[in-house]
Each structure stands twice: as C-alpha cells, then as structure tokens.
Design an enzyme around this catalytic site. Structure first.
Site, PDB file in Angstrom:
ATOM      1  N   LYS A 170       1.046  -1.085  -0.354  1.00  0.00           N
ATOM      2  CA  LYS A 170       0.103  -0.005  -0.175  1.00  0.00           C
ATOM      3  C   LYS A 170       0.947   0.992  -0.107  1.00  0.00           C
ATOM      4  O   LYS A 170       0.331   2.734  -0.799  1.00  0.00           O
ATOM      5  CB  LYS A 170      -0.827   0.307   1.303  1.00  0.00           C
ATOM      6  CG  LYS A 170      -2.339  -1.277   1.035  1.00  0.00           C
ATOM      7  CD  LYS A 170      -2.364  -1.215  -0.137  1.00  0.00           C
ATOM      8  CE  LYS A 170      -3.396  -0.093  -0.483  1.00  0.00           C
ATOM      9  NZ  LYS A 170      -4.619  -0.422  -1.520  1.00  0.00           N
ATOM     10  N   VAL A 198     -12.176  -1.574   7.891  1.00  0.00           N
ATOM     11  CA  VAL A 198     -13.576  -1.067   6.988  1.00  0.00           C
ATOM     12  C   VAL A 198     -13.980  -2.074   7.524  1.00  0.00           C
ATOM     13  O   VAL A 198     -13.790  -2.979   7.096  1.00  0.00           O
ATOM     14  CB  VAL A 198     -13.416  -0.512   5.640  1.00  0.00           C
ATOM     15  CG1 VAL A 198     -14.498  -0.269   4.790  1.00  0.00           C
ATOM     16  CG2 VAL A 198     -12.211   0.296   5.325  1.00  0.00           C
TER      17      VAL A 198
HETATM   18  P1  NAP Z   1     -12.094  -6.278  -2.149  1.00  0.00           P
HETATM   19  O1  NAP Z   1     -13.512  -6.761  -1.618  1.00  0.00           O
HETATM   20  O2  NAP Z   1     -11.461  -7.694  -2.167  1.00  0.00           O
HETATM   21  O3  NAP Z   1     -12.041  -5.662  -3.001  1.00  0.00           O
HETATM   22  C1  NAP Z   1     -10.834  -5.228  -3.881  1.00  0.00           C
HETATM   23  C2  NAP Z   1     -11.011  -5.643  -5.631  1.00  0.00           C
HETATM   24  O4  NAP Z   1     -10.119  -5.040  -6.397  1.00  0.00           O
HETATM   25  C3  NAP Z   1     -12.235  -6.396  -6.147  1.00  0.00           C
HETATM   26  O5  NAP Z   1     -12.943  -6.180  -7.236  1.00  0.00           O
HETATM   27  C4  NAP Z   1     -11.131  -6.987  -6.547  1.00  0.00           C
HETATM   28  O6  NAP Z   1     -11.166  -7.850  -7.459  1.00  0.00           O
HETATM   29  C5  NAP Z   1      -9.878  -5.926  -6.972  1.00  0.00           C
HETATM   30  N1  NAP Z   1      -8.999  -6.777  -7.277  1.00  0.00           N
HETATM   31  C6  NAP Z   1      -7.938  -7.140  -6.584  1.00  0.00           C
HETATM   32  N2  NAP Z   1      -6.779  -8.026  -7.148  1.00  0.00           N
HETATM   33  C7  NAP Z   1      -7.129  -7.335  -8.267  1.00  0.00           C
HETATM   34  C8  NAP Z   1      -6.017  -7.416  -9.812  1.00  0.00           C
HETATM   35  N3  NAP Z   1      -4.973  -8.047  -9.994  1.00  0.00           N
HETATM   36  N4  NAP Z   1      -6.836  -8.173 -10.587  1.00  0.00           N
HETATM   37  C9  NAP Z   1      -8.022  -7.179 -11.252  1.00  0.00           C
HETATM   38  N5  NAP Z   1      -8.571  -7.179 -10.177  1.00  0.00           N
HETATM   39  C10 NAP Z   1      -8.235  -6.845  -8.542  1.00  0.00           C
HETATM   40  O7  NAP Z   1     -11.570  -5.286  -0.442  1.00  0.00           O
HETATM   41  P2  NAP Z   1     -11.373  -4.237  -0.458  1.00  0.00           P
HETATM   42  O8  NAP Z   1     -12.033  -4.201   1.314  1.00  0.00           O
HETATM   43  O9  NAP Z   1     -13.083  -3.210  -0.549  1.00  0.00           O
HETATM   44  O10 NAP Z   1     -10.736  -3.363  -0.392  1.00  0.00           O
HETATM   45  C11 NAP Z   1     -10.841  -1.945  -1.474  1.00  0.00           C
HETATM   46  C12 NAP Z   1      -9.826  -1.256  -1.377  1.00  0.00           C
HETATM   47  O11 NAP Z   1      -9.638  -0.572  -0.212  1.00  0.00           O
HETATM   48  C13 NAP Z   1      -8.283  -1.944  -1.509  1.00  0.00           C
HETATM   49  O12 NAP Z   1      -7.809  -0.878  -2.641  1.00  0.00           O
HETATM   50  C14 NAP Z   1      -8.138  -2.834  -0.501  1.00  0.00           C
HETATM   51  O13 NAP Z   1      -6.938  -2.146   0.006  1.00  0.00           O
HETATM   52  C15 NAP Z   1      -8.793  -0.958   0.646  1.00  0.00           C
HETATM   53  N6  NAP Z   1      -8.182  -1.100   1.630  1.00  0.00           N
HETATM   54  C16 NAP Z   1      -9.330  -1.844   2.407  1.00  0.00           C
HETATM   55  C17 NAP Z   1      -9.919  -1.756   3.865  1.00  0.00           C
HETATM   56  C18 NAP Z   1     -10.797  -2.824   4.547  1.00  0.00           C
HETATM   57  O14 NAP Z   1     -10.576  -2.820   5.558  1.00  0.00           O
HETATM   58  N7  NAP Z   1     -11.349  -3.560   3.821  1.00  0.00           N
HETATM   59  C19 NAP Z   1      -8.845  -1.045   4.782  1.00  0.00           C
HETATM   60  C20 NAP Z   1      -8.045  -0.251   4.103  1.00  0.00           C
HETATM   61  C21 NAP Z   1      -7.435  -0.267   2.120  1.00  0.00           C
HETATM   62  P3  NAP Z   1     -11.969  -9.875  -7.027  1.00  0.00           P
HETATM   63  O15 NAP Z   1     -12.805  -9.177  -6.235  1.00  0.00           O
HETATM   64  O16 NAP Z   1     -13.305 -10.112  -8.455  1.00  0.00           O
HETATM   65  O17 NAP Z   1     -11.126 -10.371  -6.698  1.00  0.00           O
END
Ligand code: NAP
Length: 345
Positions: A170, A198
């Site tokens: 990150k 989150v």
């Molecule tokens: P999530 O539901 O897993 O979403 C991640 C998204 O990125 C999914 O649509 C996933 O697709 C896609 N993705 C991941 N790797 C990929 C790849 N190599 N090629 C194409 N698509 C890819 O997680 P989220 O929690 O919503 O996270 C979204 C963002 O927020 C991320 O950048 C994460 O680092 C950041 N974040 C999350 C949290 C938390 O607690 N949830 C906290 C801080 C920051 P698929 O589902 O189809 O694999």
C-alpha cells in the site's frame, strides 16, 4: 453530472462508492475481473440507475497496459477512482499476489489515464492506514502517526511475509502515485484515501459465506457458540486489534475526495478510533443476546487496544463535514444484515 471511472467496482468498498455515485446522478464505468462479475454487479443496481452504469472487464490490473483498452473506450471521463488492489493475507507468494498487483495496477491506471483521458480532472487512490504505519509500528504505543506519516517498510522485507507485504504494497503503490504526479505533471490532480480496517454492511447483496477480509472478523464471531460440554473460554477467537471506520463513511470520503477543491493533494486518513474483536463481541452480546455467543473476556477491550500506536486524523476530520459512525453502529448494522441474509437462505 460527471462521467466517473472506478476500478475494482465489484469490491466491498467500491460497491458503496458506485451506489453513492449513481444516487448523485453520475455516469459510472466500473472495471471488474470477468463478464460474470460485471453481470452480477449490474443485477444489483436499482432499476432507475441501470442506464447510468456500464462495466469493463480488466482481468488482472498487473498485466502490462491493463486499463488501456477500457480507458480508450471512455476517453471523456472526468474523474477516476482507483480502488482495485488485492486485500488478503492468505498467500504463499506475497510479492506475486500483493505487492506486484498493487504497484503495477497503480502504474497502469495512471499511465493509461494520462495517455487517453484529456478531460480527467482528478484521480482518487484508495490507499490504506497500512501506508501510514508498518504492522509492527502500529502496535507500539510510544509512536504517533497522522496524515503526514509513512511506513518504513523496505521491499526486501515486505516480500517475506504476507502482512508486511500488504502494508508495504500500500505504501509502495501510493508513493508511486504521488511521484507520478511530480514527474509527469499530468492534467489531473490526486487525492489519497487511507482507511483503517473498514467494516459495515454490504451495499446491496450480502453473502454471509463470502465476506471480505475485514468484515469476516465480525461474521466469524457469529459462529462462536459454546458446544455441549464445552466452557465458553474453550472457544477461541482471533482478538485482532486496529483502527476502525464505517464503509459508508469511506465511500462518502471518496466522493468528497473526488469533487472538493480543498481535498486536492491531500491524504484522507479515515479512522474513528481503535477496536478489538472482544469489543465487537461485547457489542454483539449486548444487542443480540438471542444468539448465545461465547463471552470471551467482557470489558477487556480498552486493555487490548492500549498497545496500539497513537493516531491523529484531525486534518481529515476538519475537512469532512460529518461525524463518522461509531463502532456500535457499525457492528449492529453489519450483524443485522448478516442475520437477515442468513434467514433468507
Ligand atoms: P475487496 O472487496 O477485496 O475489493 C478489492 C477489489 O479489487 C475487488 O474488486 C477485486 O476483484 C479487485 N482486485 C484485486 N486484485 C485484482 C487484480 N489483480 N486484478 C483485478 N482486480 C483485482 O476489498 P475492499 O476491502 O473493498 O478493498 C478495496 C480497496 O480498499 C483496496 O485497495 C484495499 O487495499 C483498500 N482498503 C481496504 C480496507 C478494508 O479494511 N477493507 C482498509 C484499508 C484499505 P475480485 O474481487 O474479483 O478479486
């Protein structure tokens, strides 16, 4: 209203952003990994917004020029939100599965946008509190972090362990974005959103068996019941600790980041305090006593979180004109949605 391109549109946070964008009248183009994921997402979108949403397939954000074809088809976008990045600790090859996609995905989207989208005004990157402190420093209560802070993780150390790799990925990706702005001086400016853990309900559809990594901490608790002949203390759970924020606040922050002039060049550190899973368990037992979950060590949450580093996000809270949701609201709404979804199965 604007044309907005969002990567990783099927993700937990992204679906909330898409919902808000549509409700505010924007035209949304979301990238998903497959036709099936795109069709599934499109099926959740309420009828009155269906004509405002289209999807593009980008199977792997790390592949060379991954976004070029999609961006060439949408050269008139005005805003771009880059949320796609892997969030998992379940890997035996952290460099391949976490670090490379985070870095290459960010590079690909910025290069593509700079090349093909002349009307693009702003890019918002979904970074993380993981870019602010390392997984080790986060648990050192002598340290202090705010919007200006960066973790000190080196690439050579990040590749050795999945947690360090996520935190490293990150910061490497977010730094790349800020450096891109300095070196390439594109027409667009940049805002980073840096959320801590989150949590919260899913925007449209909740599949209790497939919760994202952060919400699974809450979902898993709902299976923690005492078996026959077992004492409550024999049922263990992972008492994770960290910062928390509601997904609905994180989605609102992305829209604010997208349009507010004062957000330009800022990092929005989205956190509303510290949690332990024990605190969540206490809240579930208080609000849902009918579930008869284990008790753990009630009331020990403050002690659990006392090891965490001190954090301040005053600058972010001064900028965002609303109060963030409490841990209680988050836990109650999340559990209620999981229970409602299970009852419909
Ligand atoms: P999530 O539901 O897993 O979403 C991640 C998204 O990125 C999914 O649509 C996933 O697709 C896609 N993705 C991941 N790797 C990929 C790849 N190599 N090629 C194409 N698509 C890819 O997680 P989220 O929690 O919503 O996270 C979204 C963002 O927020 C991320 O950048 C994460 O680092 C950041 N974040 C999350 C949290 C938390 O607690 N949830 C906290 C801080 C920051 P698929 O589902 O189809 O694999």
């Amino acid at each position: 209203m604007a044309k907005v391109f969002i990567t990783g549109a099927s993700g937990f946070i992204a679906q909330h952003i898409v919902k808000l964008l549509l409700e505010q009248g924007h035209q949304v183009i979301g990238t998903v990994r497959s036709q099936a994921k795109g069709e599934q997402l499109a099926s959740y979108i309420p009828k009155q917004f269906k004509s405002s949403f289209t999807f593009e397939i980008v199977p792997d954000i790390a592949a060379p020029h991954a976004f070029d074809a999609a961006l060439q088809r949408h050269q008139d976008i005005e805003f771009l939100l880059h949320t796609a990045s892997p969030f998992t600790y379940d890997t035996v090859n952290p460099e391949r599965d976490l670090i490379i996609p985070a870095i290459q995905g960010t590079k690909n989207i910025l290069e593509g946008a700079n090349k093909y989208c002349p009307q693009l005004q702003r890019v918002v990157i979904t970074s993380s509190d993981a870019a602010i402190y390392s997984n080790v420093d986060e648990r050192n209560n002598k340290l202090f972090f705010n919007e200006q802070s960066w973790n000190n993780i080196k690439y050579a150390d990040a590749v050795k362990d999945a947690v360090a790799a996520y935190y490293g990925a990150k910061s490497f990706a977010e730094k790349l974005a800020w450096e891109f702005l300095l070196m390439e001086t594109p027409r667009f400016d940049l805002v980073a959103v840096n959320p801590s853990y989150v949590f919260g309900p899913q925007s449209w559809f909740c599949d209790p068996a497939h919760l994202n990594v952060s919400n699974a901490l809450i979902g898993d608790l709902l299976d923690k019941k005492q078996g026959a002949g077992e004492s409550s203390s024999e049922v263990s759970f992972e008492n994770e600790i960290g910062g928390f924020v509601d997904v609905r606040d994180v989605a609102r922050a992305h829209l604010f980041a997208m349009t507010d002039a004062n957000a330009s060049g800022k990092r929005l550190f989205m956190t509303n305090g510290h949690f332990s899973v024990q605190m969540m368990l206490d809240l579930i037992n208080q609000h849902f006593p009918q579930l008869h979950l284990i008790k753990g060590t009630p009331g020990s949450g403050e002690k659990d979180i006392s090891v965490l580093a001190q954090v301040e996000n005053k600058a972010t809270k001064q900028l965002l004109p609303w109060e963030f949701n409490s841990l209680e609201t988050i836990v109650v709404d999340t559990v209620q949605q999981i229970l409602d979804s299970k009852s419909k199965l």
